[in-house]
Design an enzyme around this catalytic site. Sequence first.
Site, mmCIF file in Angstrom:
data_model
loop_
_atom_site.group_PDB
_atom_site.id
_atom_site.type_symbol
_atom_site.label_atom_id
_atom_site.label_comp_id
_atom_site.label_asym_id
_atom_site.label_seq_id
_atom_site.Cartn_x
_atom_site.Cartn_y
_atom_site.Cartn_z
ATOM 1 N N CYS A 106 -1.267 -5.439 -17.055
ATOM 2 C CA CYS A 106 -2.415 -4.854 -17.403
ATOM 3 C C CYS A 106 -2.383 -4.199 -18.522
ATOM 4 C CB CYS A 106 -1.796 -3.120 -16.272
ATOM 5 S SG CYS A 106 -1.083 -2.570 -16.679
ATOM 6 N N LYS B 206 3.948 0.726 0.319
ATOM 7 C CA LYS B 206 2.812 -0.525 0.548
ATOM 8 C C LYS B 206 3.358 -0.919 0.100
ATOM 9 C CE LYS B 206 -0.516 -2.845 0.852
ATOM 10 N NZ LYS B 206 0.043 -4.296 0.296
HETATM 11 P P1 NAD Z 1 -4.889 -6.259 -5.974
HETATM 12 O O1 NAD Z 1 -5.550 -5.247 -5.800
HETATM 13 O O2 NAD Z 1 -4.714 -7.932 -5.329
HETATM 14 O O3 NAD Z 1 -4.284 -5.976 -4.979
HETATM 15 C C1 NAD Z 1 -2.665 -4.474 -4.976
HETATM 16 C C2 NAD Z 1 -2.686 -3.577 -3.891
HETATM 17 O O4 NAD Z 1 -3.315 -3.738 -3.146
HETATM 18 C C3 NAD Z 1 -1.605 -4.760 -3.123
HETATM 19 O O5 NAD Z 1 -0.899 -3.766 -2.608
HETATM 20 C C4 NAD Z 1 -2.577 -5.233 -2.363
HETATM 21 O O6 NAD Z 1 -2.784 -5.557 -1.024
HETATM 22 C C5 NAD Z 1 -3.564 -4.323 -1.806
HETATM 23 N N1 NAD Z 1 -4.753 -4.880 -1.635
HETATM 24 C C6 NAD Z 1 -5.462 -6.259 -1.671
HETATM 25 N N2 NAD Z 1 -6.850 -5.906 -1.590
HETATM 26 C C7 NAD Z 1 -6.993 -4.631 -0.637
HETATM 27 C C8 NAD Z 1 -7.998 -4.278 -0.013
HETATM 28 N N3 NAD Z 1 -9.569 -5.107 0.158
HETATM 29 N N4 NAD Z 1 -7.805 -2.835 0.650
HETATM 30 C C9 NAD Z 1 -6.545 -2.479 0.321
HETATM 31 N N5 NAD Z 1 -6.317 -2.683 -0.650
HETATM 32 C C10 NAD Z 1 -5.941 -4.513 -0.659
HETATM 33 O O7 NAD Z 1 -3.923 -6.588 -7.453
HETATM 34 P P2 NAD Z 1 -3.425 -7.789 -8.137
HETATM 35 O O8 NAD Z 1 -3.491 -8.800 -8.087
HETATM 36 O O9 NAD Z 1 -1.961 -7.687 -7.035
HETATM 37 O O10 NAD Z 1 -2.411 -6.744 -9.096
HETATM 38 C C11 NAD Z 1 -2.644 -6.964 -10.823
HETATM 39 C C12 NAD Z 1 -4.599 -6.198 -10.519
HETATM 40 O O11 NAD Z 1 -3.298 -4.637 -11.085
HETATM 41 C C13 NAD Z 1 -4.694 -6.369 -12.318
HETATM 42 O O12 NAD Z 1 -5.701 -6.104 -12.428
HETATM 43 C C14 NAD Z 1 -4.003 -6.148 -12.727
HETATM 44 O O13 NAD Z 1 -4.199 -5.225 -14.578
HETATM 45 C C15 NAD Z 1 -4.028 -4.388 -12.330
HETATM 46 N N6 NAD Z 1 -2.628 -3.318 -12.713
HETATM 47 C C16 NAD Z 1 -2.782 -2.591 -13.233
HETATM 48 C C17 NAD Z 1 -1.647 -1.970 -13.791
HETATM 49 C C18 NAD Z 1 -2.158 -0.049 -14.277
HETATM 50 O O14 NAD Z 1 -1.562 0.384 -14.648
HETATM 51 N N7 NAD Z 1 -4.197 0.171 -14.977
HETATM 52 C C19 NAD Z 1 -0.401 -1.803 -13.560
HETATM 53 C C20 NAD Z 1 -0.167 -3.121 -12.878
HETATM 54 C C21 NAD Z 1 -1.289 -3.537 -12.814
#
Ligand code: NAD
Length: 495
Positions: free
Chosen positions: A280, A172
């Site tokens: 990240c 997803k």
């Molecule tokens: P996000 O948490 O908004 O979304 C991530 C995923 O979760 C998406 O597929 C989204 O559709 C889904 N999602 C969103 N809200 C949800 C909910 N309430 N319940 C279940 N699923 C949900 O993150 P983003 O804005 O897409 O990505 C950026 C974030 O990801 C930043 O915080 C970044 O630090 C983090 N990130 C971390 C790493 C790591 O290795 N630690 C790597 C890449 C990104």
Amino acid sequence: MKRLKLFVNGSFVDSAAGGIDVTDPATQEVLCEVPFATAGEVDRAVRGAKTAFRAWRDVPTPERARLLFAYQDVLKKNQDDISRLLCRDTGKTWEDARGEVWRGIEVVEHACSIATLMMGETVENVARGIDTYSLVQPLGVCAGISPFNFPAMVPLWMFPLAVACGNSFVLKPSEQDPTVPNRLMELLSDAGAPDGLVQVVHGGREQVEALLDHPDVRAVSFVGSAPVARAVYSRAAANGKRVQALAGAKNHLVVLPDADKRQAVASLVGAACGAAGQRCMAVSAAVLVGAAADWLGDLRDAMAAVRPGAWDDDGAAYGPQITRAARDRILGYIERGKAEGAECLLDGSDCAVAGRPDGNWVGPTLFGGVTPEMSIYRDEIFGPVLVTSRAETLGEAIDLVNANPYGNGVSLFTSSGGAARRFQRDVEVGQVGINVPIPVPLPFFSFTGWKGSFLGDQHVYGKEAVRFYTETKTVTARWLDDAPSGDPNMTIKLR
Ligand code: NAD
């Protein structure tokens, strides 16, 4: 307008669901509509993956490896094609997009050695005539939920190793830039993957929760923001699933006065502003120790020379923020930083890019005099905003880093081996750079975030990912080399 499809049982299929527009972050042009799959469509994808798993688990390991060999070849041939899609969907610069695809390909290359990675262990003669050995077996259907910032690399962290281990996979992807994941799956099919081995369902929270609650999903790999990671981890774990949840970050770069000034300043600028700060592992907090605090002016000048722009602009250092809402959130933090009393040394709020008046631009932004209670220090801003603090000693800098709830990445710039050794030993962060600003390990290691940046036991890629996607079974076996006596065996004889 183009409507994106789901990838189910080897074909791209229309969804019956409504969706949202995906926009070009540099122009606001609508690129496509992404459907939010219905509950029935998610269920069909998981059931299809379960059927595919039953056949795939019996495919010999070297043959599974051969699929990965073919896949890395196809990915390399299509690297530019995928990069172009990435540039359009995310606004990344050409170089950055190609780099992202390459980092994903490296995981696939590593997955090619799956036979060695899945070797079990044997101890002969644990008792007279008895041997014990371990078998490493796949789990079944695994699910992946990926974020917007690396729509190619993060899915490639997940499904290649999962299928190499003998599992099937349902992805997803982020609804904000969902085109590239579809293309990655199409290319895996081109490389020879059987129908149903990998599936893509699009959507948001509801579709994620359907996967977390589905009884046939055995393991969940999540990458995204910290609050969502915590919610996903709790729900999936409560449902008895294996979970790894990679979350947000606040990565520090500590500069000692004995560091090479030019190298430290250039590294800070690149690590804070690269990819518009949407990494990240971006450095978002600098700690200048002792006389290194005098370098703030050099840092300001170097950041002021950086300019964002469209992906096809060769001089652009980075692209736009992914959405207008993401940009507005960052601008809100810049205002809050000023109101909290931090010194805004460079303000990127009013950033304009010639020829792209509607892009989600934020210019490089630098704050001085930042203290730990300020929201710009506490929160992950996820934009080209660098906050700086002072420390008198290395020990004070380490204490500051360790007090932060996140633990994804940290770096030290110094010319002292002793200081570097003390730092790497005492700092409570999972990925440490010594004179390296973004210490992302290559795929034969694992991506080892700590504390609030990771929930779970086994990290993504490397040997830990193989353990995450497999179950270990131990077999204790006795084969008699003479005719069985037929006497009942009432005790376990260990000698
Ligand atoms: P996000 O948490 O908004 O979304 C991530 C995923 O979760 C998406 O597929 C989204 O559709 C889904 N999602 C969103 N809200 C949800 C909910 N309430 N319940 C279940 N699923 C949900 O993150 P983003 O804005 O897409 O990505 C950026 C974030 O990801 C930043 O915080 C970044 O630090 C983090 N990130 C971390 C790493 C790591 O290795 N630690 C790597 C890449 C990104």
